[in-house]
Design a protein around this motif. Structure first.
Motif, PDB file in Angstrom:
ATOM      1  N   PRO A  44      17.148  27.971  93.291  1.00 44.23           N
ATOM      2  CA  PRO A  44      17.565  26.371  93.532  1.00 44.23           C
ATOM      3  C   PRO A  44      18.991  26.010  93.098  1.00 44.23           C
ATOM      4  O   PRO A  44      19.626  26.712  92.125  1.00 44.23           O
ATOM      5  CB  PRO A  44      16.392  25.685  92.850  1.00 44.23           C
ATOM      6  CG  PRO A  44      16.182  26.645  91.653  1.00 44.23           C
ATOM      7  CD  PRO A  44      16.283  28.053  92.342  1.00 44.23           C
ATOM      8  N   GLU A  45      19.569  25.042  93.649  1.00 48.40           N
ATOM      9  CA  GLU A  45      20.691  24.472  93.350  1.00 48.40           C
ATOM     10  C   GLU A  45      20.954  24.078  92.012  1.00 48.40           C
ATOM     11  O   GLU A  45      21.966  24.355  91.256  1.00 48.40           O
ATOM     12  CB  GLU A  45      20.884  23.227  94.064  1.00 48.40           C
ATOM     13  CG  GLU A  45      22.561  22.668  94.041  1.00 48.40           C
ATOM     14  CD  GLU A  45      23.242  23.360  94.622  1.00 48.40           C
ATOM     15  OE1 GLU A  45      24.534  23.552  94.128  1.00 48.40           O
ATOM     16  OE2 GLU A  45      23.174  24.161  95.515  1.00 48.40           O
ATOM     17  N   GLY A  46      19.962  23.635  91.292  1.00 53.56           N
ATOM     18  CA  GLY A  46      19.962  23.225  89.715  1.00 53.56           C
ATOM     19  C   GLY A  46      20.441  24.343  88.836  1.00 53.56           C
ATOM     20  O   GLY A  46      20.847  24.423  87.675  1.00 53.56           O
ATOM     21  N   LYS A  47      20.222  25.580  89.443  1.00 56.31           N
ATOM     22  CA  LYS A  47      20.359  26.939  88.395  1.00 56.31           C
ATOM     23  C   LYS A  47      21.617  27.576  88.866  1.00 56.31           C
ATOM     24  O   LYS A  47      21.776  28.790  88.275  1.00 56.31           O
ATOM     25  CB  LYS A  47      19.150  27.765  88.715  1.00 56.31           C
ATOM     26  CG  LYS A  47      17.681  27.287  88.147  1.00 56.31           C
ATOM     27  CD  LYS A  47      16.439  28.465  88.084  1.00 56.31           C
ATOM     28  CE  LYS A  47      15.252  27.728  87.393  1.00 56.31           C
ATOM     29  NZ  LYS A  47      14.188  28.984  87.278  1.00 56.31           N
ATOM     30  N   LYS A  48      22.210  27.228  89.755  1.00 56.97           N
ATOM     31  CA  LYS A  48      23.410  27.738  90.253  1.00 56.97           C
ATOM     32  C   LYS A  48      24.376  28.039  89.081  1.00 56.97           C
ATOM     33  O   LYS A  48      24.996  28.907  89.145  1.00 56.97           O
ATOM     34  CB  LYS A  48      24.058  26.958  91.256  1.00 56.97           C
ATOM     35  CG  LYS A  48      25.542  27.406  91.903  1.00 56.97           C
ATOM     36  CD  LYS A  48      26.233  26.671  92.940  1.00 56.97           C
ATOM     37  CE  LYS A  48      27.392  27.347  93.652  1.00 56.97           C
ATOM     38  NZ  LYS A  48      28.094  26.580  94.482  1.00 56.97           N
ATOM     39  N   PRO A  49      24.809  27.063  88.135  1.00 54.73           N
ATOM     40  CA  PRO A  49      25.729  27.307  86.955  1.00 54.73           C
ATOM     41  C   PRO A  49      25.270  28.419  86.329  1.00 54.73           C
ATOM     42  O   PRO A  49      26.104  29.197  85.997  1.00 54.73           O
ATOM     43  CB  PRO A  49      25.697  26.221  86.105  1.00 54.73           C
ATOM     44  CG  PRO A  49      25.364  24.926  87.183  1.00 54.73           C
ATOM     45  CD  PRO A  49      24.361  25.788  88.359  1.00 54.73           C
ATOM     46  N   ARG A  50      23.860  28.728  85.819  1.00 52.40           N
ATOM     47  CA  ARG A  50      23.364  29.667  85.209  1.00 52.40           C
ATOM     48  C   ARG A  50      23.500  31.073  85.974  1.00 52.40           C
ATOM     49  O   ARG A  50      23.979  32.013  85.267  1.00 52.40           O
ATOM     50  CB  ARG A  50      21.979  29.643  84.555  1.00 52.40           C
ATOM     51  CG  ARG A  50      21.433  30.907  84.059  1.00 52.40           C
ATOM     52  CD  ARG A  50      22.217  31.315  82.867  1.00 52.40           C
ATOM     53  NE  ARG A  50      22.346  30.406  81.659  1.00 52.40           N
ATOM     54  CZ  ARG A  50      21.562  30.225  80.709  1.00 52.40           C
ATOM     55  NH1 ARG A  50      20.754  30.816  80.515  1.00 52.40           N
ATOM     56  NH2 ARG A  50      22.111  29.195  79.996  1.00 52.40           N
ATOM     57  N   MET A  51      23.248  31.235  87.348  1.00 54.71           N
ATOM     58  CA  MET A  51      23.213  32.255  87.841  1.00 54.71           C
ATOM     59  C   MET A  51      24.926  32.847  88.092  1.00 54.71           C
ATOM     60  O   MET A  51      24.917  33.791  88.080  1.00 54.71           O
ATOM     61  CB  MET A  51      22.618  32.082  89.435  1.00 54.71           C
ATOM     62  CG  MET A  51      21.188  31.626  89.404  1.00 54.71           C
ATOM     63  SD  MET A  51      20.513  31.126  90.723  1.00 54.71           S
ATOM     64  CE  MET A  51      20.478  32.493  91.838  1.00 54.71           C
ATOM     65  N   ILE A  52      25.709  31.839  88.261  1.00 51.70           N
ATOM     66  CA  ILE A  52      27.075  32.121  88.376  1.00 51.70           C
ATOM     67  C   ILE A  52      27.644  32.873  87.002  1.00 51.70           C
ATOM     68  O   ILE A  52      28.269  34.022  86.934  1.00 51.70           O
ATOM     69  CB  ILE A  52      28.206  31.106  88.525  1.00 51.70           C
ATOM     70  CG1 ILE A  52      27.866  30.658  90.169  1.00 51.70           C
ATOM     71  CG2 ILE A  52      29.551  31.337  88.656  1.00 51.70           C
ATOM     72  CD1 ILE A  52      28.475  29.316  90.469  1.00 51.70           C
ATOM     73  N   GLU A  53      27.129  32.308  85.866  1.00 53.13           N
ATOM     74  CA  GLU A  53      27.486  32.570  84.555  1.00 53.13           C
ATOM     75  C   GLU A  53      26.790  34.218  84.522  1.00 53.13           C
ATOM     76  O   GLU A  53      27.608  35.085  83.903  1.00 53.13           O
ATOM     77  CB  GLU A  53      26.688  31.890  83.433  1.00 53.13           C
ATOM     78  CG  GLU A  53      27.243  32.368  82.042  1.00 53.13           C
ATOM     79  CD  GLU A  53      26.274  31.299  81.109  1.00 53.13           C
ATOM     80  OE1 GLU A  53      25.993  31.868  80.053  1.00 53.13           O
ATOM     81  OE2 GLU A  53      26.218  30.216  81.467  1.00 53.13           O
TER      82      GLU A  53
END
Length: 271
Positions: free
Chosen positions: A213-222
């Motif tokens: 989901p969109e809210g987890k995008k920063p962690r997934m990119i990291e």
């Protein structure tokens, strides 16, 4: 094993290989091939049984034509070694006498040192069936004996030449600085190149609905960046990867929610 490359430097130096009364042209050709494999080029024949030149030898040499073409023939061993300063005689049998007996490693090191000093050297190899006579060994300065199974010490002539040729090549590795087939040195990638890879991969994945989901995008990119930066890429490797990822744009982009969108990795782990 295929490995002939006419664009690379052809090594052709070192001690002369002297075959005493070789019998078969095929064996002479295989000797020439072994020599060429490890940078030796001077082949001398003493009274070859079937004469010279030999088409059988050329065929068995597998394109080691520079060795075959330069081969010299002599009537006697004395004539074959007359211009040399130092000579080894090879044997697998124990010999009685006063000559030092060396291993192939020591012999090759000695030959390398004398070569650097400008001396002309050679290695004697005997007949296929029974090697060198005691009288022929007596003409050499030292003896080199191979560490073989004492109960099965017979080597064919090409094998014996191959062993000494290999040790000769190995003795010069420090001078070469690398093996002739060492990998080409590559420049480490810059951070700018790595950032470019990040951006390309993230843009392509985002367009295909990977980051959900969109809210987890920063962690997934990291996490993705941590994977891509785990090892130190070279500039060439970065170019290869970007070429691979560029193929994404050859295909229609999927609706982030539509059929065919790749599944994201829902990773809540730390680091």
């Amino acid at each position: 094993m295929a490995g002939t490359n006419s664009e690379r430097e052809l090594l052709a130096e070192g001690p002369a290989i002297i075959l005493v009364e070789p019998q078969l042209g095929e064996n002479i050709g295989m000797v020439a091939r072994a020599m060429a494999n490890f940078g030796l080029a001077e082949l001398r024949l003493v009274n070859p049984r079937d004469g010279w030149p030999s088409e059988k030898a050329r065929s068995a040499a597998s394109k080691a034509d520079h060795v075959i073409d330069a081969t010299r023939v002599f009537d006697t061993l004395e004539e074959a070694i007359a211009d040399l300063n130092f000579v080894y005689a090879t044997t697998a049998r124990q010999r009685d006498g006063f000559k030092p007996v060396r291993s192939p490693v020591i012999a090759a090191t000695t030959l390398r040192g004398r070569f650097k000093a400008g001396e002309r050297t050679g290695i004697l190899f005997g007949r296929e069936r029974w090697g060198l006579t005691n009288e022929e060994v007596a003409l050499a300065d030292e003896i080199v004996t191979f560490p073989v199974n004492p109960a099965f010490a017979s080597l064919n002539i090409a094998q014996a030449v191959l062993l000494m040729s290999y040790e000769w090549m190995k003795s010069g590795m420090e001078d070469l600085g690398e093996t002739p087939f060492a990998a080409v040195e590559q420049r480490p990638a810059t951070k700018e190149e790595l950032f470019g890879l990040f951006g390309q991969v993230e843009e392509a994945l985002d367009a295909r609905g990977y980051f959900r989901p969109e809210g987890k995008k920063p962690r997934m990119i990291e996490n993705l960046r941590a994977v891509l930066s785990r090892r130190a890429f070279t500039g060439q490797e970065i170019s290869v990867l970007r070429g691979v990822f560029a193929t994404f744009d050859r295909y229609s982009r999927k609706n982030p929610r539509g059929k065919g969108a790749p599944e994201a990795v829902d990773d809540d782990s730390e680091g």
